[in-house]
Design an enzyme around this catalytic site. Structure first.
Site, PDB file in Angstrom:
ATOM      1  N   ASN A 188       0.802  -1.224   0.000  1.00 50.93           N
ATOM      2  CA  ASN A 188       0.000   0.000   0.000  1.00 50.93           C
ATOM      3  C   ASN A 188       0.837   1.278   0.000  1.00 50.93           C
ATOM      4  O   ASN A 188       0.397   2.294  -0.543  1.00 50.93           O
ATOM      5  CB  ASN A 188      -0.916  -0.006   1.231  1.00 50.93           C
ATOM      6  CG  ASN A 188      -1.473   1.367   1.533  1.00 50.93           C
ATOM      7  OD1 ASN A 188      -2.393   1.851   0.873  1.00 50.93           O
ATOM      8  ND2 ASN A 188      -0.918   2.022   2.549  1.00 50.93           N
TER       9      ASN A 188
ATOM     10  N   TYR B  56       3.563   9.117 -11.014  1.00 53.24           N
ATOM     11  CA  TYR B  56       2.547   8.423 -10.224  1.00 53.24           C
ATOM     12  C   TYR B  56       1.690   7.541 -11.123  1.00 53.24           C
ATOM     13  O   TYR B  56       1.471   6.351 -10.827  1.00 53.24           O
ATOM     14  CB  TYR B  56       1.679   9.441  -9.492  1.00 53.24           C
ATOM     15  CG  TYR B  56       0.634   8.816  -8.592  1.00 53.24           C
ATOM     16  CD1 TYR B  56       0.970   8.314  -7.338  1.00 53.24           C
ATOM     17  CD2 TYR B  56      -0.700   8.729  -8.999  1.00 53.24           C
ATOM     18  CE1 TYR B  56       0.015   7.743  -6.507  1.00 53.24           C
ATOM     19  CE2 TYR B  56      -1.658   8.160  -8.178  1.00 53.24           C
ATOM     20  CZ  TYR B  56      -1.293   7.667  -6.936  1.00 53.24           C
ATOM     21  OH  TYR B  56      -2.245   7.100  -6.125  1.00 53.24           O
TER      22      TYR B  56
ATOM     23  N   ALA C 117       2.372   6.386 -14.095  1.00 47.89           N
ATOM     24  CA  ALA C 117       3.185   5.308 -14.671  1.00 47.89           C
ATOM     25  C   ALA C 117       3.459   4.214 -13.646  1.00 47.89           C
ATOM     26  O   ALA C 117       3.390   3.017 -13.956  1.00 47.89           O
ATOM     27  CB  ALA C 117       4.496   5.876 -15.199  1.00 47.89           C
TER      28      ALA C 117
END
Length: 244
Positions: free
Chosen positions: A82, A157, A159
Site C-alpha cells: 500500500n 505516479y 506510470a
C-alpha cells in the site's frame, strides 16, 4: 485455528491504517510497515501486531521486515503493498529525482516485497494472498487537467500505478498454481493525507463524493480472505463509479 499473518506497508495513516484495522478486526496478526511511527494505528488494533519503521526503498529493510515476521510469527499469509508517494509536478517540470521517487516507492518496492514473500515463504506453504494498491490514475492516466497542473497526480505516479497493475496480472499468472492469488485495488478520489487540499472534480461520478479509507480497506479484506480463493489477476476499482 491458527491466526493468519499479514504485512501491510504504509500502515501509519490513511488507507494503510484502515487496512491494518480491518484485518486486525478479522483476527489477523498485522505487521505494520511505515517510515513513520504507527502509533495511531496501534491504538485502534484489536489483535497481535508488530511494527517496523524504515524505508521501503531499501532492499535491506525489506529483508529485515520479512525475516523478523517469520521469526516472530512463523509465516506470511497476506501481503498488502500500500505504501506510496504522489508527485504532482507536470511533465514539463518533473525532475528525475521526483520521477525516481514515485517509481521506486510505488512500483519497485511492490516487486521486491512480492518476490521476497513468495519465494520461499508462500511457495513453501502453497498459500497466499497478495493485494497491491494501485490507483485509478494507473488505469486512465489521471484526471483531465485542462491545462492546469496544480493538484493533478504527476506522470510518475500514473506510470508507477499502471506498472503495479501490469505487475499484478503478471504475478497472478506466474503463481496461481501455488494457490497464491494476486489482485489489485484501485482507489479513486479518497480522503487521505495525499489528497488533502486537492480539489477533485467528483460531480460527474455516479456516487458523487470522496471515498473513505475504510471503503478501500473493506475491498482489501475481501480479497485477502479465503472466500476470494478463485479471484486473481483482477483490478477492483473502488472509485464511486468513475471508471466504467
Amino acid at each position: 485455528m491458527e491466526k493468519e499473518v499479514a504485512i501491510i506497508t504504509g500502515a501509519a495513516s490513511g488507507i494503510g491504517q484502515a487496512i491494518a484495522i480491518a484485518l486486525s478486526e478479522r483476527n489477523i496478526c498485522t505487521i505494520l510497515v511505515d517510515k513513520n511511527p504507527c502509533t495511531e494505528t496501534i491504538q485502534q488494533l484489536t489483535g497481535d501486531f508488530f511494527e517496523h519503521n524504515g524505508d521501503i526503498n531499501s532492499e535491506a529493510f525489506i529483508d529485515e521486515v520479512i525475516t523478523n515476521t517469520i521469526k516472530h510469527f512463523g509465516k506470511i499469509d497476506i501481503l498488502v503493498n500500500n505504501a506510496g508517494t504522489c508527485g504532482r509536478s507536470s511533465l514539463e517540470t518533473m525532475t528525475l529525482e521526483e520521477w525516481t521517487r514515485d517509481i521506486s516507492t510505488n512500483l519497485q518496492s511492490t516487486f521486491l516485497f512480492i518476490q521476497k514473500v513468495v519465494y520461499p515463504h508462500m511457495k513453501e506453504q502453497k498459500y497466499g494472498r497478495i493485494i497491491n494498491i494501485s490507483s485509478i490514475s494507473g488505469m486512465n492516466g489521471g484526471a483531465i487537467s485542462e491545462g492546469e497542473t496544480v493538484g493533478r497526480s504527476g506522470p510518475a505516479y500514473a506510470a508507477s500505478k499502471g506498472g503495479v497493475i501490469a505487475l499484478t496480472k503478471w504475478v497472478a499468472k506466474e503463481i496461481g498454481f501455488l494457490h497464491i492469488t494476486c489482485n489489485s485495488v484501485a482507489p479513486g478520489a479518497t480522503e487521505t493525507g495525499i489528497t488533502k487540499g486537492v480539489n477533485y472534480e467528483i460531480s460527474n461520478q455516479p456516487i458523487n463524493r470522496m471515498g473513505q479509507p475504510s471503503e478501500i480497506a473493506a475491498a482489501v479484506a475481501f480479497l485477502a480472505s479465503k472466500e476470494a480463493s478463485y479471484i486473481t489477476g483482477q483490478v477492483l476499482a473502488v472509485d464511486g463509479g468513475l471508471y466504467m
